[in-house]
Structures are given as C-alpha cells and as structure tokens.
Design a protein around this motif. Structure first.
Motif, PDB file in Angstrom:
ATOM      1  N   VAL A 148       0.843  -1.195   0.000  1.00  0.00           N
ATOM      2  CA  VAL A 148       0.000   0.000   0.000  1.00  0.00           C
ATOM      3  C   VAL A 148       0.880   1.248   0.000  1.00  0.00           C
ATOM      4  N   TRP A 149       2.002   1.163   0.675  1.00  0.00           N
ATOM      5  CA  TRP A 149       3.028   2.202   0.670  1.00  0.00           C
ATOM      6  C   TRP A 149       4.388   1.502   0.659  1.00  0.00           C
ATOM      7  N   LYS A 150       5.450   2.257   0.487  1.00  0.00           N
ATOM      8  CA  LYS A 150       6.799   1.697   0.538  1.00  0.00           C
ATOM      9  C   LYS A 150       7.259   1.684   1.993  1.00  0.00           C
ATOM     10  N   VAL A 151       7.706   0.515   2.430  1.00  0.00           N
ATOM     11  CA  VAL A 151       8.046   0.300   3.832  1.00  0.00           C
ATOM     12  C   VAL A 151       9.559   0.387   4.022  1.00  0.00           C
ATOM     13  N   TYR A 152       9.951   1.237   4.969  1.00  0.00           N
ATOM     14  CA  TYR A 152      11.361   1.406   5.329  1.00  0.00           C
ATOM     15  C   TYR A 152      11.603   0.996   6.772  1.00  0.00           C
ATOM     16  N   GLY A 153      10.538   0.773   7.516  1.00  0.00           N
ATOM     17  CA  GLY A 153      10.652   0.433   8.927  1.00  0.00           C
ATOM     18  C   GLY A 153      10.179  -0.982   9.209  1.00  0.00           C
ATOM     19  N   ASP A 154       9.147  -1.110   9.994  1.00  0.00           N
ATOM     20  CA  ASP A 154       8.641  -2.386  10.506  1.00  0.00           C
ATOM     21  C   ASP A 154       7.859  -3.152   9.422  1.00  0.00           C
ATOM     22  N   VAL A 155       8.509  -4.121   8.806  1.00  0.00           N
ATOM     23  CA  VAL A 155       7.911  -4.884   7.705  1.00  0.00           C
ATOM     24  C   VAL A 155       6.740  -5.741   8.179  1.00  0.00           C
ATOM     25  N   GLU A 156       6.891  -6.399   9.302  1.00  0.00           N
ATOM     26  CA  GLU A 156       5.822  -7.287   9.780  1.00  0.00           C
ATOM     27  C   GLU A 156       4.569  -6.493  10.133  1.00  0.00           C
ATOM     28  N   ARG A 157       4.749  -5.357  10.755  1.00  0.00           N
ATOM     29  CA  ARG A 157       3.599  -4.500  11.077  1.00  0.00           C
ATOM     30  C   ARG A 157       2.923  -4.026   9.792  1.00  0.00           C
ATOM     31  N   ALA A 158       3.714  -3.648   8.806  1.00  0.00           N
ATOM     32  CA  ALA A 158       3.169  -3.188   7.530  1.00  0.00           C
ATOM     33  C   ALA A 158       2.400  -4.306   6.830  1.00  0.00           C
ATOM     34  N   LYS A 159       2.946  -5.515   6.816  1.00  0.00           N
ATOM     35  CA  LYS A 159       2.249  -6.650   6.190  1.00  0.00           C
ATOM     36  C   LYS A 159       0.887  -6.874   6.854  1.00  0.00           C
ATOM     37  N   ALA A 160       0.861  -6.783   8.180  1.00  0.00           N
ATOM     38  CA  ALA A 160      -0.400  -6.962   8.907  1.00  0.00           C
ATOM     39  C   ALA A 160      -1.398  -5.865   8.531  1.00  0.00           C
ATOM     40  N   MET A 161      -0.914  -4.633   8.389  1.00  0.00           N
ATOM     41  CA  MET A 161      -1.798  -3.525   8.004  1.00  0.00           C
ATOM     42  C   MET A 161      -2.304  -3.709   6.571  1.00  0.00           C
ATOM     43  N   PHE A 162      -1.427  -4.123   5.666  1.00  0.00           N
ATOM     44  CA  PHE A 162      -1.837  -4.351   4.275  1.00  0.00           C
ATOM     45  C   PHE A 162      -2.959  -5.389   4.223  1.00  0.00           C
ATOM     46  N   GLU A 163      -2.819  -6.447   4.996  1.00  0.00           N
ATOM     47  CA  GLU A 163      -3.848  -7.496   5.023  1.00  0.00           C
ATOM     48  C   GLU A 163      -5.149  -6.970   5.631  1.00  0.00           C
ATOM     49  N   CYS A 164      -5.026  -6.199   6.681  1.00  0.00           N
ATOM     50  CA  CYS A 164      -6.205  -5.591   7.313  1.00  0.00           C
ATOM     51  C   CYS A 164      -6.944  -4.691   6.312  1.00  0.00           C
TER      52      CYS A 164
END
Length: 187
Positions: A148-164
């Motif tokens: 959804v955006w380019k991730v430079y920090g917490d990948v696992e948190r971002a993956k969870a947000m993308f799925e949500c």
C-alpha cells in the motif's frame, strides 16, 4: 445525485477508501472520473455529511477528466496530527505546530498545487512516520517492502496492516453486493 450514480460512487469508494471508511486509516485519495460523476454534486453530498460527522472529504485537484479527493476520518486524522513527532516532522514543511487538522489540510492542498510533490502526504494517508521519512530520504528507492506504501521500517507490522486494509475492502464490497448502502456500513 441519481441513485445509480450514488451506487457507482459507493462502489468506487468501497474499493479505494475502505480502510478509511472503516476507521482503520486516517485518509485515502480516490480519483474519480469527472465524466462519470458530477463533482459539484458530490461536494454537496459530503457537505451534507453523507457518511456522518466522522468522514470528511476535500477536493484536492480537478483536471478535465479526473478529480482527486482526499477522504478522511476526522477522528483518526486528529489523532495522527496530535503526535509530537509528526508535528515536528510536518513543521519542516511549513505546517505550524499549533494548527488544527483543517489548517493542516489547507496547507497540504496548497502544497499539492506547487511544483514539488509534497511527500509528507503519507502522514495524511496514515502511513507510519518512519516510512514517510524513509521514502523522502531514499527518493522512493531501497525500501524493504512495497505494498500500500513503501516500507522502510517495521515490515511485519506493515504486512499486517496491508492485510487488514485488504479485508476492509473485501468486506465493504461484499456488503454492497448484498444491496446495502455504503453509509450504513460506515456508521
């Protein structure tokens, strides 16, 4: 606005702004065809609080065929903008630390009309501050993950947000297929 036009609009918004409408993300930027939708009528619809008092909309730009709308959850936007680190970051781009959310939106809209694209817009779209900073520092390159955006920090948190966010979209689109109105799903 005609009933068919409202249904088409609701489908577009459910697909492109579901996380915002469902209270998971502070903002989304759906783009609408100016040929398919009466944008002035759409503005009146939002002014009448079609989605209640929580959801707001701003027309960001209009060109001959497309209109970009910033759709936002006022509660989440205010919470995002109340973060001290976010305020300090936005101050670097001319946002006064004392401004309310509407004043910050005014500044963002003004910056969007200038020649340099305001990458701080990621804050207004609910992206993590570390990812917005990382995007700016790396000119959009060298990210750890692109979703959804380019991730430079917490990948696992971002993956969870993308799925949500994906699940929000699926849920709203299913509800509309069942014949529900989008605003009844948002309330």
């Amino acid at each position: 606005m005609l009933v068919e036009e409202i249904k088409r609009l609701e489908n577009v918004l459910a697909f492109h702004a579901a996380p915002t409408l469902m209270g998971m993300k502070c903002g989304s930027l759906p783009t609408l065809s100016s040929e398919e939708y009466n944008i002035d009528e759409l503005s009146r619809l939002f002014a009448k609080r079609y989605f209640g008092t929580r959801i707001g909309a701003r027309i960001i730009s209009r060109c001959s065929h497309r209109t970009i709308i910033y759709l936002y959850d006022m509660r989440l936007l205010e919470a995002t903008l109340s973060d001290k680190a976010v305020r300090n970051f936005l101050a670097e781009y001319g946002y006064d630390k004392s401004w309310d959310a509407q004043s910050c939106l005014d500044r963002l809209c003004k910056r969007l009309t200038q020649s340099d694209f305001p990458h701080e817009i990621g804050i207004f779209l609910g992206y993590p501050l570390e990812d917005v900073k990382g995007f700016i520092a790396n000119c959009g390159k060298k990210c750890k993950l692109c979703g959804v955006w380019k991730v430079y920090g917490d990948v696992e948190r971002a993956k969870a947000m993308f799925e949500c966010y994906k699940q929000c979209r699926i849920h709203l689109c299913k509800e509309l297929k069942k014949g529900k109105q989008l605003r009844s799903c948002v309330a």
